[in-house]
Design an enzyme around this catalytic site. Sequence first.
Site, short mmCIF file in Angstrom:
data_model
loop_
_atom_site.label_atom_id
_atom_site.label_comp_id
_atom_site.label_asym_id
_atom_site.label_seq_id
_atom_site.Cartn_x
_atom_site.Cartn_y
_atom_site.Cartn_z
N GLU A 1 1.07 -1.19 0.07
CA GLU A 1 0.02 -0.12 0.01
C GLU A 1 0.95 1.04 -0.08
OE1 GLU A 1 -1.09 3.19 1.48
OE2 GLU A 1 -2.10 1.79 3.34
N CYS B 1 -2.48 7.68 4.96
CA CYS B 1 -2.51 7.22 3.63
C CYS B 1 -3.67 7.86 3.11
CB CYS B 1 -2.67 5.82 3.73
SG CYS B 1 -2.35 4.77 5.04
#
Length: 525
Positions: free
Chosen positions: A265, A302
């Site tokens: 990720e 994120c």
Amino acid sequence: MFLTGEMLIGQQSVTGSSAPISAINPATGERLEPVYLGGSEAEVERAATLAWQAFDAFRETTLSQRAEFLNAIAIEIEALGDVLVERIIAETGLPRARVEGERARTCMQLRLFAEVVSRGDWLDVRVEPALPDRQPLPRLDMRLRQIPLGPVAVFGASNFPLAFSVAGGDTASALASGCPVIVKAHSSHPGTSELVGRAVQKAAAQCSMPEGVFSVLFGSGREVGAKLVAHKFIKAVGFTGSFSGGTALMNIAQARKEPIPVYAEMSSSNPVFLLQGALSTRSAALAETFVTTLNNCAGQFCTSPGLLIAEKGALLSSFVESASAFMNESSTNTMLTPGIYEAYEKGLSLLNDNPNVRRLAQAKESDLPNQCRGSLFSVGAKDFIQDESLHEEVFGSAAIIVECDNFEEMVLVAESLEGQLTATIQADESDLGVAKHLMPTLERKAGRLLVNGWPPGLEVNHATVHGGPFPATSDSRTTSVGSAAITRFLRPVCYQSVPDMLLPDALQQSNPLMLKRLYNGDWEV
Ligand code: NAP
């Protein structure tokens, strides 16, 4: 608990022999004790061999034994109490409330996976019983279940020292599936990693797990991390961090004699589309929540909203004025590491130097070290679409407002975006017809679509998707958060004409585990 600076390999504590790592308190610049000597090829070999030796025994533990192990980890992390919280604050500069919230989320996540393991539906059992009288040919007995891939290398992230680190989502989902885990601890929070690592080690001993089910290695990613991913006994990788780190590990994994999956990720700007109805009814409130969200924990999420897309005009001007005023009045926040602060400053310089980009506002100055000054910029849609550098994530409290001539141009901006973790629409009732036209594009671009929310603050549950097309992640088919994350570490095996006594419990005719199974095409109750 007393920190020793040692790595944890199975039930042993091991002192490294390569370059030393010390955590730095980003709020003060102070170097924190103890020093952690990094691992070498010898420790990678030892941890990987032990994990491989543990694999068959661990994957054959019962579902309830594995659930008990995950619950025991949560209990041991909670038992660390304030020692853990204080160390995280010192190593990351994150505020106490955020750290305590992350601890609760991490333990909840471990308990969620304990429930998932116990239920067993992830085994995805399918039975096609033999049909000896079928014409023109008899059908053979065929049964499918999922089995774990093997030892998993997990890379802790700097921005979630608990939830995406030693006992975070990657570790919880890999252990739940029956995969041993070797963590390459993030070099910015080694003390936190040792504390949590010892909690997992203790839980493994209490639950009589095979030694090698869990290890923590320290050291540089390029040395220890790269060797770990290249090791033949490692069968999958879980990673959260930078695009460069994630793609480096993908390349190593692909170049192996036996390539393995890397679930990385990496990078996302999390576009937010502001529609006209929403802007006309709640512009000031949207501006305030946007700036507050962007500045929260220095934007080190994120899913921080780094792009706002809206139509030019009086409504947008009023929003920009309010947002700029809020930003100009904002204070700075400490960033996680000097390196992340430098990367943020470099990102701001590139935006400041771009002739098509206008700086709108910046948070107040501060003399403290590693301070993130939230920053707002704007750019025209055509320039944004043509300039790839403006599509890159600036990790921190920076956002670009993309000004479009009309709604059609907003759709073109959406089409120009790379893969994202999230895409958000701010819409009122009057906007829904228009919003419907954006949905097909956003579905193709992102893993999670939100209406009238802000993307950070991800819920961990059965419907969560924390994923998305490249470069948000390396594999858009999965999620790294939520119970569906377990599927990353599984593969299907079909058992054809295998006698009952050779079959695993999950597939035996009498269904001793009482699993929900797809039997002859129908759900068996
Ligand atoms: P990172 O540099 O990617 O580090 C994450 C982990 O990967 C660390 O354990 C690191 O080892 C290892 N690693 C990094 N590069 C590697 C390589 N080439 N080969 C093997 N292993 C490697 O991430 P970070 O330290 O958390 O942050 C750095 C930057 O990443 C930030 O400035 C930000 O731009 C971005 N970031 C993005 C997100 C996001 O969610 N999108 C989250 C965090 C950070 P070491 O211990 O040796 O560093």
